[in-house]
Design a protein around this motif. Structure first.
Motif, short mmCIF file in Angstrom:
data_model
loop_
_atom_site.label_atom_id
_atom_site.label_comp_id
_atom_site.label_asym_id
_atom_site.label_seq_id
_atom_site.Cartn_x
_atom_site.Cartn_y
_atom_site.Cartn_z
N ASP A 115 -8.19 13.92 5.01
CA ASP A 115 -6.75 14.58 5.18
C ASP A 115 -6.05 14.44 3.56
O ASP A 115 -5.58 15.39 3.19
N ARG A 116 -6.61 13.27 2.84
CA ARG A 116 -6.06 13.19 1.48
C ARG A 116 -6.57 14.48 0.60
O ARG A 116 -5.76 15.30 -0.24
N GLU A 117 -8.00 14.62 0.79
CA GLU A 117 -8.29 15.77 0.13
C GLU A 117 -7.89 17.40 0.55
O GLU A 117 -7.84 18.11 -0.44
N SER A 118 -7.74 17.44 1.70
CA SER A 118 -7.08 18.59 2.29
C SER A 118 -5.79 18.96 1.68
O SER A 118 -5.14 19.85 1.54
N ARG A 119 -4.73 17.68 1.35
CA ARG A 119 -3.68 17.85 0.94
C ARG A 119 -3.69 18.17 -0.49
O ARG A 119 -2.54 18.43 -1.15
N THR B 36 0.71 -1.19 -0.04
CA THR B 36 -0.13 -0.05 -0.18
C THR B 36 0.81 1.20 -0.03
O THR B 36 2.07 1.39 0.71
N THR B 37 0.38 2.30 -0.70
CA THR B 37 1.38 3.59 -0.76
C THR B 37 0.83 4.57 0.42
O THR B 37 -0.15 4.17 1.33
N ALA B 38 1.62 5.36 0.49
CA ALA B 38 1.44 6.34 1.84
C ALA B 38 -0.07 7.01 1.42
O ALA B 38 -0.64 7.16 2.46
N GLU B 39 -0.31 7.19 0.17
CA GLU B 39 -1.46 7.88 -0.03
C GLU B 39 -2.61 7.19 0.44
O GLU B 39 -3.77 7.59 0.77
N ARG C 95 -1.53 20.28 -2.77
CA ARG C 95 -0.26 20.93 -2.21
C ARG C 95 1.01 20.18 -2.52
O ARG C 95 0.94 18.72 -2.45
N ASP C 96 2.18 20.84 -2.75
CA ASP C 96 3.22 20.11 -3.24
C ASP C 96 4.14 19.83 -1.93
O ASP C 96 5.02 20.56 -1.45
N THR C 97 3.57 18.83 -1.16
CA THR C 97 4.32 18.18 -0.08
C THR C 97 4.50 16.93 -0.20
O THR C 97 4.03 16.06 -0.86
N PRO C 98 5.91 16.56 0.33
CA PRO C 98 6.12 15.08 0.44
C PRO C 98 5.27 14.32 1.17
O PRO C 98 4.87 14.59 2.06
N SER D 34 8.10 15.94 8.69
CA SER D 34 7.76 16.04 10.01
C SER D 34 6.18 16.69 10.31
O SER D 34 5.89 17.64 9.23
N GLY D 35 5.64 16.20 11.10
CA GLY D 35 4.29 16.84 10.94
C GLY D 35 3.13 15.77 11.34
O GLY D 35 3.47 14.72 11.60
N GLN D 36 1.76 16.43 11.04
CA GLN D 36 0.68 15.62 11.48
C GLN D 36 0.28 14.89 10.04
O GLN D 36 0.07 15.23 9.10
N ARG D 37 -0.56 13.66 10.17
CA ARG D 37 -1.12 13.16 9.13
C ARG D 37 -2.36 12.11 9.69
O ARG D 37 -2.02 11.71 10.96
#
Length: 814
Positions: free
Chosen positions: A314-318, A304-307, A321-324, A328-331
């Protein structure tokens, strides 16, 4: 072979050709005449003309080599044997090297006759020698750094030749004769059999051998050797090879293996989720904790992938956005059941042994922490007792509403429950809390949806209306709130009739801030309270101007505190004989425009501006500093030092840093603890929580005394005197003023003195202004006196002079 006996010219030609090939020339010097002969080969070698001399030849020598050349000449002329001498010199450029060789010839008597010599260009030879020397040095250094030695083994004789480094590795003295049997003796007994077998295979099959084995050196140290060998001369049975000490490397590898095993075990048992992702962000491996967190087994998670692991919200909110994927942070992850799990990610990139990159990601479940944070945020912005929004929430809401297009439709009502302090003091804080909660519920139920009710402090509510037109206008809304707060509330079997003073304000323009609106409504509330209980007042232009003036005065007071622009006056507290026992510090403000302001003119501003704590700290620090310099010799009598009393209003024992602030002030000024008296009003000492009592007890243990100021005005009975954690009782001036003319005042004063004495406390009478009051109070046993009869409050310098005079004047008589 050619014969040159009959052809000297041919012989000479051959000799010259030989010199040219050898890049050599010859020379001869006759000792008697000094005549020199330079061969054609020498002249050609050095580029000299046919008439070139020895001096021309010497001129071609490098400047730094001339001295050694001179020494060389002196040795030749001084020696008495035909020994050949050698010398290396450089040409004038320093780029070429020449070998000069010379031998002397002597006659029968031993006298020097001739010196014969040669000069040979050895530039290439010397360069080769230097290269060989450097190669040898580097080889030796390489062996030393790599801890590697070389060996040779003659299988026919068993003799071995070891390099010096190998002797050092084996712990054997260099030069010791070594045989194959000697080598086997230092091999570890457990390894000796199979090691011998490998070397015998090399000797017989001539195939290269490589192995690692343990050795036990003569000094007992155990090492690990990595040995390589092959046949150097198969016909003669000679083997050569290397031997490297790899003890440290193997020890490091062992530690790494153990560390890796511990890491693997740790990952398996750690309570936080850990996963490995490949460079394509596909999950490769995960520990049990992550599987449990997501409710999936490892086989389902693999690939399974990170996405895909991320919750859809959360996927929709991201999206966009060009983020890896890993940072570090919340998911928010999604469980097998689709439930969101809030995780804090920490990721690092690493590389496998084969060079492939992978991500090590730690997933810490912070779902509970997030809920706790939300709960704490609610607590921080809401009142704990009533659940209503608090001051912080009020500021946020006002900022939002005033920043919108409909700011003109906003209204704010500031409500203060009348005489609530009397309820608290007479019936207790628990009853007061129930009353505040009941009124909060009435306001919530009775106001329209556009109104938000908040609690600002003890008995103060705020009503924020986002659409005053919907509520019928400001006056209608204010009267509705007044009606809701004018009621009888049943509390613990009795009805408490209450009312509230209400001030209302609306924005004066788009520049009005939330703080402005609160100030205007607060000023209107005080105007309403001044007219009586249960009144409503609107913030007029005059009131707003007054509020702005108060705000200006508040800013000036804040600056005055910060810049030490206040002053202290001192009023002595004396004993029955006039001895100054202590002095109360009373703050004054020399205002640059309004002159000397008394406390009544700026303390309300300090209270409204939340400056009382800062003001108390300034008074403490300044009073202690000045008191520390008071003379101890008063009227010619040495005393232990007059005590200093400071009245506290904003800094109270319930504050978390109360003890630290007092302690730091004492430490910074050097005043004695037993000279410190802290005065608190009676109501601040009633129903103190245990933490406050512990803070007071800690200071009392160090020598501090606490005084109850204005005792008798706090709506409490004399029985409460026993509960007050104070050592000094100050009788309020309202009882003192009538002590000689009013029987009830006299009775209260006498009762206070008797009770205080029975409880081991001392009594101070405040506001003693005439001799009659003094004599009556002294007659009932008051311990100390304060008032204009003894001295008015005076500046610090005058007070120091007063102390030097000794006891103050006491009226005579009885």
């Amino acid at each position: 072979m050619a014969n040159f006996d009959d052809d000297p010219a041919a012989e000479r030609a051959v000799l010259l050709e030989a010199q040219r090939i050898a890049r050599m020339g010859s020379w001869t010097v006759e000792a008697a005449t000094g005549r020199a002969y330079l061969s054609a080969g020498l002249r050609g070698l050095c580029g000299l003309p046919a008439d070139g001399t020895v001096e021309d030849l010497v001129a071609l020598v490098h400047q730094e080599d001339l001295a050694v050349l001179g020494e060389f000449r002196d040795r030749l002329w001084a020696q008495r044997s035909p020994e050949t001498l050698d010398l290396d010199v450089r040409d004038v450029t320093g780029e070429r090297s020449y070998l000069v060789r010379a031998r002397a010839e002597f006659d029968a008597s031993g006298a020097l006759v001739t010196v014969h010599g040669t000069v040979q260009d050895v530039t290439k030879i010397r360069a080769l020698e230097r290269q060989l020397s450097q190669d040898g040095r580097l080889f030796r250094e390489t062996q030393r750094v790599a801890r590697m030695g070389t060996w040779e083994w003659d299988t026919a004789t068993g003799d071995c030749v070891w390099s010096s480094m190998l002797y050092d590795l084996a712990g054997i003295a260099p030069g010791t004769a070594i045989t194959y049997s000697d080598y086997l003796r230092i091999v570890h007994p457990d390894d000796r059999g199979w090691v011998d077998q490998r070397w015998q295979e090399l000797a017989s099959a001539r195939r290269p051998v490589e192995c690692e084995h343990r050795v036990v050196r003569p000094d007992g140290k155990r090492r690990v050797f990595r040995v390589r060998g092959e046949a150097a001369d198969p016909d003669r049975g000679v083997m050569i090879g290397t031997c490297q000490d790899v003890t440290e490397q193997r020890s490091t590898e062992t530690r790494m293996q153990r560390s890796s095993k511990r890491f693997t075990d740790l990952v398996a048992i750690t309570p936080v989720g850990i996963a490995l992702f490949d460079d394509a962000e596909r999950l490769v491996d995960a520990n049990d904790a992550l599987c449990s967190l997501l409710g999936m087994d490892l086989e389902r998670l693999r690939g399974t992938t990170a996405e895909q692991l991320t919750h859809p919200d959360d996927r929709e909110s991201r999206r966009g956005r060009d983020t890896p994927a890993f940072h570090s942070g919340q998911r928010v992850l999604s469980t097998a059941a689709g439930k969101p799990v809030y995780c804090e990610l920490n990721a690092t990139v690493s590389v496998t042994d084969d060079g492939r990159r992978f991500w090590l990601v730690v997933f810490a479940d912070v779902t509970d922490r997030r809920r706790t944070a939300e709960r704490l945020r609610h607590q921080a912005t809401h009142d704990e007792l009533t659940g209503l929004p608090g001051r912080a929430a009020v500021k946020e809401l006002l900022a939002t509403l005033l920043g919108g297009r409909d700011y003109q439709r906003i209204a704010l009502l500031f409500c203060d429950v009348d005489n609530f302090k009397r309820v608290n003091d007479s019936l207790g804080h628990d009853v007061g809390d129930e009353l505040i909660t009941a009124l909060a519920r009435r306001l919530e139920r009775g106001l329209p949806p556009s109104c938000t009710v908040a609690r600002m402090s003890g008995d103060e509510y705020v009503v924020i209306c986002s659409d005053v037109d919907e509520a019928g206008g400001v006056e209608v809304l204010a009267n509705q709130v007044a009606s809701l707060l004018r009621t009888a509330v049943p509390v613990r079997g009795q009805l408490l009739r209450v009312s509230a003073s209400i001030g209302a304000a609306v924005p004066t323009g788009p520049e009005t801030s939330g703080a402005d609106l609160l100030r205007y409504a607060d000023a209107a509330m005080f105007a309403a309270k001044a007219r009586g209980t249960g009144r409503v007042s609107m913030a007029s232009d005059a009131l707003i101007a007054s509020a702005n003036s108060q705000m200006l005065l508040e800013g000036q007071l804040r600056e005055a505190i910060a810049n030490d622009q206040l002053v202290l006056h001192y009023q002595p507290v004396v004993g029955p004989d006039g001895t100054v026992l202590s002095a109360e510090a009373l703050v004054r403000w020399p205002h640059p425009e309004r002159g000397l302001l008394m406390p009544g003119e700026f303390l309300p501003v300090a209270e409204q501006g939340d400056l009382q704590g800062e003001l108390d700290r300034w008074v403490l620090r300044t009073a202690f500093t000045e008191a520390a310099e008071w003379p101890q010799l008063c009227g010619g009598v040495l005393t232990g030092g007059v005590a200093i009393a400071v009245n506290l209003a904003g800094l109270v024992p319930g504050d978390p840093d109360f003890v630290d602030i007092v302690t730091s002030c004492v430490a910074a000024t050097g005043i004695s603890w037993d000279r410190v008296i802290l005065e608190l009003v009676e109501t601040s000492l009633i129903d103190l929580p245990s933490r406050s009592r512990e803070a007071m007890a800690e200071l009392v243990e160090r020598g501090v005394r606490f005084a109850v100021d204005d005792f008798g005005t706090g709506y409490s009975s004399l029985a409460r005197l026993k509960e007050l954690p104070a050592q000094i009782i100050k009788i309020d001036r309202r009882f003192v003023s009538g002590v000689a003319t009013d029987a009830s005042d006299f009775a209260v004063a006498r009762a206070l003195v008797d009770m205080a004495r029975a409880m081991g406390r001392s009594c101070v009478a405040e506001g003693v202004e005439n001799a009659t009051q003094f004599h009556v109070l002294r007659g009932v046993g008051v311990d100390a006196y304060q008032g204009w009869l003894m001295s008015r409050p005076i500046p610090a310098r005058e007070f120091r002079e007063l102390l030097k005079l000794g006891p103050v004047h006491i009226p005579s008589g009885a």
